[in-house]
Design an enzyme around this catalytic site. Sequence first.
Site, mmCIF file in Angstrom:
data_model
loop_
_atom_site.group_PDB
_atom_site.id
_atom_site.type_symbol
_atom_site.label_atom_id
_atom_site.label_comp_id
_atom_site.label_asym_id
_atom_site.label_seq_id
_atom_site.Cartn_x
_atom_site.Cartn_y
_atom_site.Cartn_z
ATOM 1 N N ASP A 94 0.856 -1.173 0.000
ATOM 2 C CA ASP A 94 0.000 0.000 0.000
ATOM 3 C C ASP A 94 0.906 1.241 0.000
ATOM 4 O O ASP A 94 2.117 1.129 0.183
ATOM 5 C CB ASP A 94 -0.884 -0.042 1.252
ATOM 6 N N ASP B 270 -1.590 -1.200 6.205
ATOM 7 C CA ASP B 270 -1.809 -0.770 7.581
ATOM 8 C C ASP B 270 -3.231 -0.329 7.882
ATOM 9 O O ASP B 270 -3.551 -0.004 9.015
ATOM 10 C CB ASP B 270 -0.862 0.392 7.923
#
Length: 829
Positions: free
Chosen positions: A518, A717
């Site tokens: 990400d 996350d």
Amino acid sequence: MTFKYTIIGMFCDGCRTKVEKALNDLEGIEATVTLEPPIATITMQKPVQTDQFQEALSKAGSYSIKAFNPNDLHLPVEQVVVEHPKNAAGKYYCPMFCEGEKVYDDAGDCPVCGMDLVKAPDLAAVKIEFTCPMHPEIIQDHPGSCSICGMDLVPLEPKDSEENKVYLDLWSKMKIALFFTVPIFIISMSDMIPNNPLLKVLDTQTWNWAQLILSLPVVFYACWIFFVRAWKSILTWNLNMFTLIGIGSGVAFLFSLVGLFSPDIFPNEFKTHHGTVHLYFEATTVILTLVLLGQLLEAKAHSRTSGAIKELLKLAPTEATLVSNGVDKLIAIHDIKKGDSLRVKPGDKIPVDGKITNGESTIDESMISGEPIPVDKNINDTVIAGTLNGNKSFVMVAEKVGSETMLSQIVQMVNSASRSRAPIQKVADRIAKYFVPTVVLASIITFIVWATFGPEPAMVYGFINAIAVLIIACPCALGLATPMSVMVGVGKGAQSGVLIKNAEALENMNKVNVLITDKTGTITEGKPSVEKVFAIENNENELLQNCASLNQYSEHPLAEAVIKFAKLKQISLIEVNDFEAIAGKGVIGTVANKKVAFGNRSLMEQIEAKVTEDLEYKISAEQKLGKTVSYIAVEGVALGFISISDAIKETSKTSIQELIRQGVEVIMLTGDNENTAKAVAKELNLTSFKAGCSPEDKLNEIKRLQAEGKIVAMAGDGINDAPALAQADIGIAMGTGTDVAIESAKITLVKGDLQGIVKAKNLSHAVMKNINQNLFFAFFYNVLGIPIAAGVLYPFFGVLLSPMIAALAMSFSSVSVIANALRLRNSKL
């Protein structure tokens, strides 16, 4: 029909999500679950028994459900919980994991392999008692002063650990075994000395009786446990290393007894020129003593391999300074409650997880993150239990206490992972299953061949070589090869800020050839800041108020940045109705009776908002600078945007380059726009990236790569990363991220940057290399030793392997495995 229930066992949003999904999967059920308070509101079309809900929750995890009682909400969690899941902490388990995760309440032997059961560390900090250094009779469970002399009480020294007790018990038996075995060895070996001096003192028969008497304490006390284990293994048909030891040394001892008491029943080839039978008390006692030495070394090694957990537990301080009504008071760590204000003085350890409310300092977090550089902390910054304060004092508020702290979670994860089984262990297990019967058969064949074709005394040669085969083939090193490396590797990872959920993840990380990452919070700092608010009609403050109010219910890092910016502008937040977070797109709701949307281009398309060309042009210009831009739409019309910057972490570029050098393809998947993603990819020299990805897009991309045979790791996350983290072969969560992301991942990086992935990859490679080396040591000694023990070299070189040398070689194989595994502690990640 709508009813409320109390849910037991939820500790994070990840738990809440799993419980809610499990309940909603039931036919005719609509459930909404909240974490604080832990309540499920369930609407059902027809009556459903609580047992059905419990069955669904048990499949989801260690959760319980019961009828709602308002009084439950006023009790601490530990009093509400009806039944805790069975935990290995403080229990006993087999170090070879013969029965998987099975644990025992009491010490003893493994019923499968006979090894001493090892006690798993108590994960909760031990209740500390305090005593006076001058008056040790004064003992209490909290800090204070001595009632006799007034001196400050100090923590009472902890008692010996269970591992140390086992080691000391084995060491006392080892001393007894050595005391009696050495004289036996000297008596026996004296026959090899010309004009044996001992025969000038006593005759051979008398010395044989002396050997018997000296061997009794060794056989029937110091090493009797090996015969007990061998007998159990035969009764249960769980043949193992002690089966071979028991049969080999037992046969030698019984043969010697018969030879001593009834020598006349033996043919002459079994006798010496003195007329006495060749006895093997020395072989029996030396073999047993060497095996006991191996057990002693293993006990010491298990204590050292659990050292990482013990060191982590030591990080927790025993006391803290409570600030109450402006007065400082020293309290025990167990007495801290959520919301307490605590003063942390220079050089003190942080007692629990929380946030700084007054003051600032520099904190050494190396014991948690593995990074040696101290971190600056200011008001509202998070501090972690066990980390070390610098040279300034500050006041913090306790947010997570007891088992909720990050330190406690790390200890729990390390302990669980240390006790898990790597897939490669299955190979060793399959071999060991057939190994013992094969060795027994080889021993019988060895005796028959020597007795039939060997030189005189053929029967003696056959007997000795058969015993040597049994002894040298003991597969103890084979069983230790994988668990020892896993235990040391997981501990090493924890000390370096890499938390591994299980041994399978540790093994598979070495095979990863694609990393999906990400952007926000993974490649970037995850601490975005608002740079610009643009409004078409110059009503920037009104737009900012709408956005900040809407985002007060969102967990996304961008939402926090918007709210923080609004507070700096002294803009108040107003009430929001019909709030909804749309994963991967943004948030919508009703603010001041107007429908407001804040998010990316996909959200604008979903709500069919009108966006002018001029606004698109301005947004595109911002994105090309690497900024993250979110649209603001009111009543279906885009009226402006907010430009947000998020700095790339210093370690991201070097980490990505290192992973590429190791043959890992790095692909960035982000929900951000094409221009921003392209700018970040260019700075990092990434060749592969995809922008505008929803959680489903990330999930599908991982499935596509896996279908091509790729071993995929996913680093993220956020909540929106949880499905992809769960789907990936290895999910890697940033420790700075959300609870649900960490729950879904197999590896967690405490510091939360890509350098941790490099460490995890290096650790996995080192552990797998170490395991393969251990398996080589185990197989090398066994495969090479069995034919030599059987006497294959005798026709060519006249070389035979005595049972004593075989026992030494067998013990050395175990020592080699243990020593090699402990080398991992010095590995550089």
